[in-house]
Design an enzyme around this catalytic site. Structure first.
Site, PDB file in Angstrom:
ATOM      1  N   GLY A  11       0.840  -1.204   0.000  1.00  9.01           N
ATOM      2  CA  GLY A  11       0.000   0.000   0.000  1.00  9.01           C
ATOM      3  C   GLY A  11       0.867   1.243   0.000  1.00  9.01           C
ATOM      4  O   GLY A  11       1.929   1.269   0.614  1.00  9.01           O
ATOM      5  N   ARG A  62      -3.947 -19.980 -16.229  1.00 11.12           N
ATOM      6  CA  ARG A  62      -3.486 -21.289 -16.736  1.00 11.12           C
ATOM      7  C   ARG A  62      -4.690 -22.171 -17.004  1.00 11.12           C
ATOM      8  O   ARG A  62      -5.509 -22.353 -16.107  1.00 11.12           O
ATOM      9  CB  ARG A  62      -2.594 -21.973 -15.694  1.00 11.12           C
ATOM     10  CG  ARG A  62      -1.195 -21.444 -15.739  1.00 11.12           C
ATOM     11  CD  ARG A  62      -0.149 -22.390 -15.241  1.00 11.12           C
ATOM     12  NE  ARG A  62       1.096 -21.641 -15.172  1.00 11.12           N
ATOM     13  CZ  ARG A  62       1.933 -21.635 -14.139  1.00 11.12           C
ATOM     14  NH1 ARG A  62       1.662 -22.364 -13.095  1.00 11.12           N
ATOM     15  NH2 ARG A  62       3.044 -20.926 -14.172  1.00 11.12           N
ATOM     16  N   ASP A 106       6.242  -5.213   5.607  1.00 12.35           N
ATOM     17  CA  ASP A 106       6.772  -6.525   5.980  1.00 12.35           C
ATOM     18  C   ASP A 106       6.665  -7.524   4.822  1.00 12.35           C
ATOM     19  O   ASP A 106       7.597  -8.294   4.571  1.00 12.35           O
ATOM     20  CB  ASP A 106       6.024  -7.050   7.212  1.00 12.35           C
ATOM     21  CG  ASP A 106       6.748  -8.216   7.852  1.00 12.35           C
ATOM     22  OD1 ASP A 106       7.912  -8.042   8.230  1.00 12.35           O
ATOM     23  OD2 ASP A 106       6.157  -9.305   7.937  1.00 12.35           O
ATOM     24  N   THR A 114       5.079   1.948   6.055  1.00 14.39           N
ATOM     25  CA  THR A 114       3.668   1.598   6.260  1.00 14.39           C
ATOM     26  C   THR A 114       3.028   2.638   7.167  1.00 14.39           C
ATOM     27  O   THR A 114       3.660   3.099   8.123  1.00 14.39           O
ATOM     28  CB  THR A 114       3.452   0.205   6.891  1.00 14.39           C
ATOM     29  OG1 THR A 114       2.092   0.100   7.329  1.00 14.39           O
ATOM     30  CG2 THR A 114       4.341  -0.045   8.092  1.00 14.39           C
ATOM     31  N   ASP A 169       0.812   1.835   9.076  1.00 20.03           N
ATOM     32  CA  ASP A 169       0.385   1.082  10.262  1.00 20.03           C
ATOM     33  C   ASP A 169       1.415   1.134  11.398  1.00 20.03           C
ATOM     34  O   ASP A 169       1.071   0.858  12.547  1.00 20.03           O
ATOM     35  CB  ASP A 169       0.135  -0.386   9.896  1.00 20.03           C
ATOM     36  CG  ASP A 169      -0.876  -0.548   8.776  1.00 20.03           C
ATOM     37  OD1 ASP A 169      -1.678   0.383   8.568  1.00 20.03           O
ATOM     38  OD2 ASP A 169      -0.862  -1.595   8.109  1.00 20.03           O
ATOM     39  N   ASP A 182       3.724  -0.902  12.123  1.00 18.57           N
ATOM     40  CA  ASP A 182       3.706  -2.189  12.827  1.00 18.57           C
ATOM     41  C   ASP A 182       4.948  -3.040  12.571  1.00 18.57           C
ATOM     42  O   ASP A 182       4.919  -4.251  12.764  1.00 18.57           O
ATOM     43  CB  ASP A 182       2.442  -2.980  12.436  1.00 18.57           C
ATOM     44  CG  ASP A 182       2.377  -3.259  10.939  1.00 18.57           C
ATOM     45  OD1 ASP A 182       3.202  -2.702  10.187  1.00 18.57           O
ATOM     46  OD2 ASP A 182       1.502  -4.025  10.516  1.00 18.57           O
ATOM     47  N   ARG A 210     -24.597  13.370  19.771  1.00 12.12           N
ATOM     48  CA  ARG A 210     -24.490  12.060  19.118  1.00 12.12           C
ATOM     49  C   ARG A 210     -23.233  11.313  19.582  1.00 12.12           C
ATOM     50  O   ARG A 210     -22.267  11.932  20.038  1.00 12.12           O
ATOM     51  CB  ARG A 210     -24.386  12.232  17.598  1.00 12.12           C
ATOM     52  CG  ARG A 210     -25.717  12.505  16.950  1.00 12.12           C
ATOM     53  CD  ARG A 210     -25.532  12.786  15.482  1.00 12.12           C
ATOM     54  NE  ARG A 210     -26.835  12.857  14.825  1.00 12.12           N
ATOM     55  CZ  ARG A 210     -27.040  13.387  13.636  1.00 12.12           C
ATOM     56  NH1 ARG A 210     -26.031  13.914  12.952  1.00 12.12           N
ATOM     57  NH2 ARG A 210     -28.247  13.401  13.108  1.00 12.12           N
ATOM     58  N   ARG A 242      -4.580  -2.341  10.251  1.00 13.42           N
ATOM     59  CA  ARG A 242      -4.619  -3.811  10.224  1.00 13.42           C
ATOM     60  C   ARG A 242      -4.585  -4.390  11.633  1.00 13.42           C
ATOM     61  O   ARG A 242      -5.414  -4.010  12.447  1.00 13.42           O
ATOM     62  CB  ARG A 242      -3.491  -4.383   9.344  1.00 13.42           C
ATOM     63  CG  ARG A 242      -3.654  -4.010   7.887  1.00 13.42           C
ATOM     64  CD  ARG A 242      -3.013  -4.968   6.949  1.00 13.42           C
ATOM     65  NE  ARG A 242      -3.705  -6.238   6.853  1.00 13.42           N
ATOM     66  CZ  ARG A 242      -4.820  -6.453   6.161  1.00 13.42           C
ATOM     67  NH1 ARG A 242      -5.378  -5.467   5.474  1.00 13.42           N
ATOM     68  NH2 ARG A 242      -5.378  -7.634   6.142  1.00 13.42           N
ATOM     69  N   ILE A 272      -8.364   7.859   2.854  1.00 15.59           N
ATOM     70  CA  ILE A 272      -8.031   9.277   3.081  1.00 15.59           C
ATOM     71  C   ILE A 272      -6.767   9.347   3.941  1.00 15.59           C
ATOM     72  O   ILE A 272      -5.933  10.241   3.776  1.00 15.59           O
ATOM     73  CB  ILE A 272      -9.219   9.980   3.777  1.00 15.59           C
ATOM     74  CG1 ILE A 272     -10.365  10.137   2.781  1.00 15.59           C
ATOM     75  CG2 ILE A 272      -8.813  11.331   4.349  1.00 15.59           C
ATOM     76  CD1 ILE A 272     -11.654  10.610   3.392  1.00 15.59           C
ATOM     77  N   GLN A 273      -6.609   8.357   4.840  1.00 17.01           N
ATOM     78  CA  GLN A 273      -5.427   8.341   5.724  1.00 17.01           C
ATOM     79  C   GLN A 273      -4.140   8.068   4.963  1.00 17.01           C
ATOM     80  O   GLN A 273      -3.048   8.285   5.475  1.00 17.01           O
ATOM     81  CB  GLN A 273      -5.594   7.242   6.784  1.00 17.01           C
ATOM     82  CG  GLN A 273      -6.730   7.493   7.734  1.00 17.01           C
ATOM     83  CD  GLN A 273      -7.209   6.199   8.392  1.00 17.01           C
ATOM     84  OE1 GLN A 273      -6.825   5.885   9.498  1.00 17.01           O
ATOM     85  NE2 GLN A 273      -8.050   5.448   7.699  1.00 17.01           N
ATOM     86  N   ARG A 274      -4.261   7.533   3.766  1.00 16.24           N
ATOM     87  CA  ARG A 274      -3.053   7.183   3.019  1.00 16.24           C
ATOM     88  C   ARG A 274      -2.621   8.273   2.048  1.00 16.24           C
ATOM     89  O   ARG A 274      -1.549   8.176   1.439  1.00 16.24           O
ATOM     90  CB  ARG A 274      -3.290   5.879   2.258  1.00 16.24           C
ATOM     91  CG  ARG A 274      -3.401   4.648   3.122  1.00 16.24           C
ATOM     92  CD  ARG A 274      -2.385   3.606   2.729  1.00 16.24           C
ATOM     93  NE  ARG A 274      -2.546   3.189   1.366  1.00 16.24           N
ATOM     94  CZ  ARG A 274      -3.105   2.047   0.978  1.00 16.24           C
ATOM     95  NH1 ARG A 274      -3.542   1.192   1.871  1.00 16.24           N
ATOM     96  NH2 ARG A 274      -3.198   1.741  -0.293  1.00 16.24           N
TER      97      ARG A 274
HETATM   98  O1  F6P Z   1      -1.090  -1.607   5.432  1.00 19.95           O
HETATM   99  C1  F6P Z   1      -1.568  -0.361   5.081  1.00 19.95           C
HETATM  100  C2  F6P Z   1      -3.057  -0.373   4.925  1.00 19.95           C
HETATM  101  O2  F6P Z   1      -3.495   0.939   4.635  1.00 19.95           O
HETATM  102  C3  F6P Z   1      -3.826  -0.956   6.102  1.00 19.95           C
HETATM  103  O3  F6P Z   1      -3.932  -0.047   7.169  1.00 19.95           O
HETATM  104  C4  F6P Z   1      -5.133  -1.327   5.441  1.00 19.95           C
HETATM  105  O4  F6P Z   1      -5.785  -2.367   6.101  1.00 19.95           O
HETATM  106  C5  F6P Z   1      -4.688  -1.777   4.077  1.00 19.95           C
HETATM  107  O5  F6P Z   1      -3.430  -1.192   3.837  1.00 19.95           O
HETATM  108  C6  F6P Z   1      -5.648  -1.410   2.972  1.00 19.95           C
HETATM  109  O6  F6P Z   1      -5.179  -2.004   1.794  1.00 19.95           O
HETATM  110  P1  F6P Z   1      -5.822  -1.692   0.363  1.00 19.95           P
HETATM  111  O7  F6P Z   1      -5.252  -0.380  -0.101  1.00 19.95           O
HETATM  112  O8  F6P Z   1      -5.375  -2.813  -0.462  1.00 19.95           O
HETATM  113  O9  F6P Z   1      -7.310  -1.604   0.527  1.00 19.95           O
END
Ligand code: F6P
Length: 368
Positions: free
Chosen positions: A13, A92, A123, A146, A148, A150, A183, A192, A293-295
């Protein structure tokens, strides 16, 4: 053997900070060592198939090509989490199966006249790099990434700080509307099997409850918290839910079956908590999944600096012949560690550790 040309690929990712790594690798390789840098498109796809184009194909990266990319999220050379050469989806006899296509990778590596490769990834990518090394493609250096955070081999990975910033900003916004409408807002964040994003963003954003993969939750304590806040004149609550959170005795929430060559997708953890709480409080509930959005977005200054330092160091590792190593952050130092020792060491939140203790001190509920 004198190095003339190195390759760089980004796998798994994407995350903010990859472009600063690419920029640092290209600048250091060219300025300090006079090497060429080949950007390999979409991780191993660019080595499995030399005609592969998406959208650029493999290409030499000069300083112009990486000018100003440190402010951009994503990766200019693309990435893929479905390009494992040891389990590559091929057709195949009319069926799609996972096959070992490493020999193609090796042949194409030679055809491209590469003397070394920098693999930037998590990893999974590091495990693939190690298998390549074991099969004879030895001149590989790793850079961990990553959102994450982790990976046990490094204190921090770039991308994490930016992701926590995005999640914290979302919590701040949700707090405003939660308070206005009385709310309970549930926010699902990535990570993950590790709860680092949830824990950091929850602490930074002043969440009232944080549900982590490492601490299976029960609904009773969360209901008690919501109702105690209501009774105290604060009829709104913020619950941060890690995508890998699961109820005690239950499983993680996933989206459909796993695709061939891909990981299973985690999704629905916050919706499940909301569903469980619905009959147990009179307050309205809403859930928000922050997802990718976090990525995205411009890397934070921390991630830009970390990515730049790691990219520069990776090039130096090649120059020093320290193949089979990956860079890592230990304290404030960039160091290196053998990839074989770094893989498979997942870093998870310690339920009894200092961070969780600090959060408990703030009265944050973990659903236990
Ligand atoms: O490992 C990074 C991560 O953003 C995780 O937090 C998340 O579970 C996963 O990748 C999402 O993967 P994809 O982009 O394949 O949906």
């Amino acid at each position: 053997m004198a190095i003339k040309r190195i390759g760089i690929m980004t796998g798994g990712g994407d995350c903010p900070g990859l472009n600063p790594v690419i920029r640092a690798v290209v600048k250091t390789a060219i300025r300090r060592y006079g090497w060429e840098v080949l950007g390999i498109e979409d991780a191993f796809r660019g080595l499995i198939d030399l005609d592969y184009r998406s959208p650029h194909g493999n290409r030499l990266l000069d300083e112009r090509a990486v000018s100003d990319i440190h402010v951009k999220g994503g990766t200019i050379i693309g990435t893929s989490n479905r390009s494992n050469p040891f389990a590559y989806a091929v057709e195949r006899d009319g069926q799609v199966v996972e096959a070992d296509v490493f020999e193609r990778v090796m042949d194409n590596y030679r055809a491209l006249a590469l003397d070394a490769l920098i693999s930037v990834g998590g990893d999974g990518s590091m495990a693939i790099a190690q298998r390549c090394i074991d099969r004879g493609m030895t001149q590989i250096v790793g850079v961990p990434k990553t959102i994450d955070n982790d990976l046990g081999a490094t204190d921090y990975t770039f991308g994490f700080d930016t992701a926590v910033g995005v999640a914290t900003d979302a919590i701040d916004r949700l707090r405003d509307t939660a308070e206005s409408h009385d709310r309970v807002m549930l926010v699902e964040v990535m990570g993950r099997n590790a709860g680092w994003i949830a824990l950091h963003a929850g602490l930074a954003g002043g969440a009232h409850a944080i549900l982590l993969p490492e601490i299976p939750y029960r609904l009773d304590p969360i209901v008690a918290l919501i109702e105690a806040r209501r009774a105290a004149g604060q009829p709104y609550s913020i619950v941060v839910v890690a995508e890998g959170a699961r109820p005690a005795g239950g499983e993680v929430s996933t989206l459909g079956p796993r695709d061939l060559g891909a990981m299973k997708r985690l999704f629905g953890a916050a919706a499940r908590v909301a569903e469980g709480l619905a009959s147990r409080t009179e307050l309205e509930l809403r859930h928000t999944v922050l997802g990718h959005i976090q990525r995205g977005g411009s890397p934070s200054p921390f991630d830009r600096v970390l990515g730049t330092r790691m990219g520069e160091h990776a090039v130096d590792l090649i120059a020093r012949g320290r193949f089979g190593h990956m860079v890592a952050l230990r304290g404030t130092d960039i160091v290196s560690a053998p990839i074989c020792e770094a893989i498979g060491r997942e870093k998870r939140v310690d339920p009894d550790g200092a961070m969780v203790r600090a959060a408990r001190g703030m009265g944050i509920c973990f659903g236990v």
